[in-house]
Design a protein around this motif. Structure first.
Motif, PDB file in Angstrom:
ATOM      1  N   LEU A  17      20.685 -25.387  36.445  1.00  0.00           N
ATOM      2  CA  LEU A  17      20.762 -25.015  35.035  1.00  0.00           C
ATOM      3  C   LEU A  17      22.215 -25.180  34.633  1.00  0.00           C
ATOM      4  N   ARG A  18      22.465 -26.049  33.642  1.00  0.00           N
ATOM      5  CA  ARG A  18      23.833 -26.421  33.298  1.00  0.00           C
ATOM      6  C   ARG A  18      24.024 -26.488  31.792  1.00  0.00           C
ATOM      7  N   PRO A  19      25.291 -26.396  31.343  1.00  0.00           N
ATOM      8  CA  PRO A  19      25.569 -26.494  29.910  1.00  0.00           C
ATOM      9  C   PRO A  19      25.142 -27.848  29.336  1.00  0.00           C
ATOM     10  N   ALA A  67      21.931 -21.844  25.383  1.00  0.00           N
ATOM     11  CA  ALA A  67      20.952 -22.622  26.134  1.00  0.00           C
ATOM     12  C   ALA A  67      21.607 -23.386  27.281  1.00  0.00           C
ATOM     13  N   LEU A  68      20.807 -23.634  28.305  1.00  0.00           N
ATOM     14  CA  LEU A  68      21.204 -24.475  29.430  1.00  0.00           C
ATOM     15  C   LEU A  68      20.116 -25.517  29.649  1.00  0.00           C
ATOM     16  N   MET A  69      20.532 -26.687  30.035  1.00  0.00           N
ATOM     17  CA  MET A  69      19.591 -27.747  30.373  1.00  0.00           C
ATOM     18  C   MET A  69      19.124 -27.546  31.812  1.00  0.00           C
ATOM     19  N   ILE A  70      17.926 -28.014  32.104  1.00  0.00           N
ATOM     20  CA  ILE A  70      17.319 -27.872  33.423  1.00  0.00           C
ATOM     21  C   ILE A  70      17.258 -29.250  34.071  1.00  0.00           C
ATOM     22  N   GLU A  71      17.984 -29.401  35.172  1.00  0.00           N
ATOM     23  CA  GLU A  71      17.985 -30.658  35.934  1.00  0.00           C
ATOM     24  C   GLU A  71      17.345 -30.434  37.290  1.00  0.00           C
ATOM     25  N   THR A  78      16.899 -34.566  33.940  1.00  0.00           N
ATOM     26  CA  THR A  78      16.762 -33.398  33.073  1.00  0.00           C
ATOM     27  C   THR A  78      15.297 -33.257  32.681  1.00  0.00           C
ATOM     28  N   VAL A  79      14.739 -32.063  32.926  1.00  0.00           N
ATOM     29  CA  VAL A  79      13.314 -31.835  32.679  1.00  0.00           C
ATOM     30  C   VAL A  79      13.051 -30.915  31.496  1.00  0.00           C
ATOM     31  N   GLY A  80      14.077 -30.236  30.975  1.00  0.00           N
ATOM     32  CA  GLY A  80      13.865 -29.332  29.857  1.00  0.00           C
ATOM     33  C   GLY A  80      15.061 -28.453  29.603  1.00  0.00           C
ATOM     34  N   GLN A  81      14.796 -27.324  28.948  1.00  0.00           N
ATOM     35  CA  GLN A  81      15.858 -26.408  28.548  1.00  0.00           C
ATOM     36  C   GLN A  81      15.356 -24.973  28.597  1.00  0.00           C
TER      37      GLN A  81
END
Length: 170
Positions: A17-19, A67-71, A78-81
């Motif tokens: 989970l990343r910016p 929010a964080l992006m989901i990798e 990247t699969v979502g947020q």
């Protein structure tokens, strides 16, 4: 109040989970213009999508969360947020999520939202947060329930048809 800090990053067994970055814009734009966001009030036009993209980033500086992006760790895709939403559209701070097309049914959102929720309760002063779920969005309702959230019929909601799931600090 002003927040100045490094944005958090989190790792789970399968996810990072990343910016958000500008590299996230193209896929985010496609998602928010698609029928996949029908349960979130969309699809939207580019100017509205840009507003949501900036909102997700700006919340970190305005509220100390966002929010964080989901990798996926295995390949960096990247699969979502996942994130916390706040501001005039949200009666309470909301734990929200979305998944890009093609990544359903693999537990990514439950894993990411659970990790993010745990970070929220460990690092922020909330006693509870909510998830606003469209009454027809059965997949998101199942995620909220897997996370241990319970329906709060008395909670204020941005859309009268939403079901409000409450996540309570352990």
């Amino acid at each position: 109040m002003r927040f100045r800090f490094d944005l958090p990053e989190m790792m789970t067994e399968r996810l990072h989970l990343r910016p958000m970055t500008m590299e996230d814009w193209p896929a985010y734009r496609v998602m928010m213009a698609s029928d996949r966001v029908r349960f979130m009030g969309g699809p939207w036009e580019d100017d509205q999508i840009w507003g949501w993209f900036c909102h997700d980033i700006a919340l970190w500086h305005l509220y100390g969360h966002g929010a964080l992006m989901i990798e996926r760790l295995e390949d960096g895709v990247t699969v979502g947020q996942v994130g916390l939403n706040a501001g005039p559209k949200f009666p309470e701070t909301e734990l929200g999520w979305f998944l890009y097309d093609g990544f359903e049914g693999q537990g990514y959102i439950t894993e990411a939202a659970g990790a993010f929720r745990d970070w929220v309760f460990a690092n922020l002063p909330f006693e509870s947060v909510v998830s606003y779920v469209d009454e027809n969005n059965k997949a998101s309702a199942r995620v909220a329930e897997r996370l241990g959230a319970v329906v709060d019929p008395d909670a204020e909601r941005p859309d009268p048809e939403d079901i409000v799931y409450r996540h309570v600090r352990p």
